[in-house]
Design a protein around this motif. Structure first.
Motif, PDB file in Angstrom:
ATOM      1  N   ALA A  37       0.847  -1.196   0.000  1.00  0.00           N
ATOM      2  CA  ALA A  37       0.000   0.000   0.000  1.00  0.00           C
ATOM      3  C   ALA A  37       0.880   1.243   0.000  1.00  0.00           C
ATOM      4  O   ALA A  37       1.875   1.320   0.702  1.00  0.00           O
ATOM      5  CB  ALA A  37      -0.907  -0.005   1.227  1.00  0.00           C
ATOM      6  N   GLY A  38       0.506   2.218  -0.809  1.00  0.00           N
ATOM      7  CA  GLY A  38       1.260   3.465  -0.859  1.00  0.00           C
ATOM      8  C   GLY A  38       2.434   3.461  -1.810  1.00  0.00           C
ATOM      9  O   GLY A  38       3.029   4.503  -2.060  1.00  0.00           O
ATOM     10  N   VAL A  39       2.779   2.290  -2.349  1.00  0.00           N
ATOM     11  CA  VAL A  39       3.925   2.210  -3.250  1.00  0.00           C
ATOM     12  C   VAL A  39       3.578   2.727  -4.637  1.00  0.00           C
ATOM     13  O   VAL A  39       4.414   3.251  -5.348  1.00  0.00           O
ATOM     14  CB  VAL A  39       4.459   0.761  -3.302  1.00  0.00           C
ATOM     15  CG1 VAL A  39       5.492   0.595  -4.381  1.00  0.00           C
ATOM     16  CG2 VAL A  39       5.051   0.382  -1.953  1.00  0.00           C
ATOM     17  N   GLY A  40       2.322   2.607  -5.035  1.00  0.00           N
ATOM     18  CA  GLY A  40       1.895   3.163  -6.311  1.00  0.00           C
ATOM     19  C   GLY A  40       2.011   2.241  -7.496  1.00  0.00           C
ATOM     20  O   GLY A  40       2.025   2.689  -8.635  1.00  0.00           O
TER      21      GLY A  40
ATOM     22  N   PHE B   1       5.791  19.851   1.988  1.00  0.00           N
ATOM     23  CA  PHE B   1       4.671  19.430   2.818  1.00  0.00           C
ATOM     24  C   PHE B   1       4.398  17.958   2.552  1.00  0.00           C
ATOM     25  O   PHE B   1       4.435  17.506   1.410  1.00  0.00           O
ATOM     26  CB  PHE B   1       3.415  20.251   2.509  1.00  0.00           C
ATOM     27  CG  PHE B   1       3.503  21.690   2.943  1.00  0.00           C
ATOM     28  CD1 PHE B   1       2.987  22.082   4.172  1.00  0.00           C
ATOM     29  CD2 PHE B   1       4.119  22.635   2.141  1.00  0.00           C
ATOM     30  CE1 PHE B   1       3.071  23.411   4.582  1.00  0.00           C
ATOM     31  CE2 PHE B   1       4.220  23.954   2.540  1.00  0.00           C
ATOM     32  CZ  PHE B   1       3.694  24.346   3.760  1.00  0.00           C
ATOM     33  N   SER B   2       4.128  17.224   3.621  1.00  0.00           N
ATOM     34  CA  SER B   2       3.729  15.813   3.510  1.00  0.00           C
ATOM     35  C   SER B   2       2.340  15.692   4.104  1.00  0.00           C
ATOM     36  O   SER B   2       2.154  15.888   5.314  1.00  0.00           O
ATOM     37  CB  SER B   2       4.715  14.918   4.268  1.00  0.00           C
ATOM     38  OG  SER B   2       4.327  13.554   4.173  1.00  0.00           O
TER      39      SER B   2
ATOM     40  N   GLY C  80       7.178  10.733   6.881  1.00  0.00           N
ATOM     41  CA  GLY C  80       6.131   9.893   7.452  1.00  0.00           C
ATOM     42  C   GLY C  80       5.716   8.801   6.494  1.00  0.00           C
ATOM     43  O   GLY C  80       6.561   8.191   5.836  1.00  0.00           O
ATOM     44  N   LYS C  81       4.414   8.562   6.375  1.00  0.00           N
ATOM     45  CA  LYS C  81       3.941   7.472   5.510  1.00  0.00           C
ATOM     46  C   LYS C  81       4.299   7.698   4.050  1.00  0.00           C
ATOM     47  O   LYS C  81       4.460   6.741   3.282  1.00  0.00           O
ATOM     48  CB  LYS C  81       2.440   7.272   5.660  1.00  0.00           C
ATOM     49  CG  LYS C  81       1.575   8.389   5.091  1.00  0.00           C
ATOM     50  CD  LYS C  81       0.097   8.059   5.205  1.00  0.00           C
ATOM     51  CE  LYS C  81      -0.761   9.121   4.539  1.00  0.00           C
ATOM     52  NZ  LYS C  81      -2.210   8.811   4.636  1.00  0.00           N
ATOM     53  N   ASN C  82       4.452   8.956   3.645  1.00  0.00           N
ATOM     54  CA  ASN C  82       4.835   9.224   2.254  1.00  0.00           C
ATOM     55  C   ASN C  82       6.285   8.840   1.979  1.00  0.00           C
ATOM     56  O   ASN C  82       6.695   8.747   0.823  1.00  0.00           O
ATOM     57  CB  ASN C  82       4.606  10.698   1.914  1.00  0.00           C
ATOM     58  CG  ASN C  82       3.136  11.028   1.765  1.00  0.00           C
ATOM     59  OD1 ASN C  82       2.392  10.303   1.106  1.00  0.00           O
ATOM     60  ND2 ASN C  82       2.690  12.094   2.414  1.00  0.00           N
TER      61      ASN C  82
ATOM     62  N   VAL D 120       7.613   6.290  -6.475  1.00  0.00           N
ATOM     63  CA  VAL D 120       6.633   5.507  -7.231  1.00  0.00           C
ATOM     64  C   VAL D 120       5.205   5.748  -6.740  1.00  0.00           C
ATOM     65  O   VAL D 120       4.366   4.858  -6.793  1.00  0.00           O
ATOM     66  CB  VAL D 120       6.950   4.004  -7.191  1.00  0.00           C
ATOM     67  CG1 VAL D 120       8.192   3.690  -7.969  1.00  0.00           C
ATOM     68  CG2 VAL D 120       7.093   3.514  -5.751  1.00  0.00           C
ATOM     69  N   VAL D 121       4.937   6.948  -6.274  1.00  0.00           N
ATOM     70  CA  VAL D 121       3.571   7.261  -5.862  1.00  0.00           C
ATOM     71  C   VAL D 121       2.671   7.369  -7.070  1.00  0.00           C
ATOM     72  O   VAL D 121       3.115   7.658  -8.181  1.00  0.00           O
ATOM     73  CB  VAL D 121       3.512   8.590  -5.090  1.00  0.00           C
ATOM     74  CG1 VAL D 121       4.298   8.502  -3.805  1.00  0.00           C
ATOM     75  CG2 VAL D 121       3.994   9.746  -5.924  1.00  0.00           C
TER      76      VAL D 121
END
Length: 231
Positions: free
Chosen positions: A73-76, A147-148, A207-209, A224-225
């Motif tokens: 998840a989040g890798v894109g 910004f994240s 963070g999560k990003n 790779v978002v």
């Protein structure tokens, strides 16, 4: 470096056709007969896009899709379902579990390639004020702000330059030696581990990003978002 596509198809004739077409379209392709083989390959190298049949021996395509979305998840990574299951219920199921596209057999090879190209177009377009948006990351090179998920992030000069390099080429692999050359300069006598340390610190601050900065073993890094929700 060409975009990497994983393709899972148990029918050898269809598998060879798709691999041939994608390679000739300029992509790097790794084909698999089973979802288990494909998921094992994820631990070695993350693809940019996966093409999955639903009806597969062993783990079916939907279960493989769920595994990708659960563990990465989040890798894109983009996921296409390419299947003979053409009912509306099947399409909704695939899309609900996170498929980016759903193509039914028989299919047009040219249309498949066009859709792949469309989904892999991840150039981060700047906003009017020069801010570059990549998923949950916003970077303004002029104001030197990051910004994240709307929270301000304080970065060192080198961390900012690293993130800027990755955001500008979202989806592309950037070699460690290129980062050393462009950010530290030709006269820098350190080694590529300096990049790894700065990337580790950068991930922590985002963070999560930070999970979107992916290591490509033996090569370098890429962001790779998915930019589908970018402004």
């Amino acid at each position: 470096m060409p975009r990497l596509i994983y393709h899972v198809e148990d029918d050898p004739s269809i598998r060879e056709l798709i691999q041939y077409a994608l390679v000739n379209a300029g992509f790097e392709v790794k084909s698999f007969e089973s979802a288990e083989e494909m998921l094992s390959a994820f631990s070695l190298c993350l693809p940019d896009l996966v093409i999955l049949d639903i009806m597969l021996p062993g783990t079916d395509g939907i279960e493989a899709l769920k595994a990708i979305r659960a563990h990465y998840a989040g890798v894109g990574v983009k996921v296409f379902m390419l299947t003979a299951k053409a009912s509306e219920v099947n399409k909704i199921t695939g899309l609900d579990y996170g498929a980016d596209d759903y193509i039914t057999k028989p299919f047009s090879v040219l249309e498949l390639i066009a859709r792949v190209r469309a989904h892999l177009r991840q150039a981060a377009a700047p906003l009017k004020d020069g801010t570059i948006v990549a998923g949950g990351i916003k970077l303004n090179p002029s104001a030197h702000t990051v910004f994240s998920d709307e929270a301000p992030v304080e970065l060192t000069g080198k961390e900012f330059e690293l993130l800027y390099a990755l955001v500008k080429k979202a989806g592309e692999v950037i070699k460690r030696e290129d980062l050393v050359r462009d950010i530290w300069g030709y006269e820098y006598f350190g080694d590529s581990r300096t990049v790894d340390i700065h990337i580790k610190n950068l991930r922590g601050k985002l963070g999560k990003n930070g999970d979107c900065i992916v290591s490509i073993r033996g090569v370098g890094y890429k962001l790779v978002v998915s930019l589908a929700n970018s402004e």
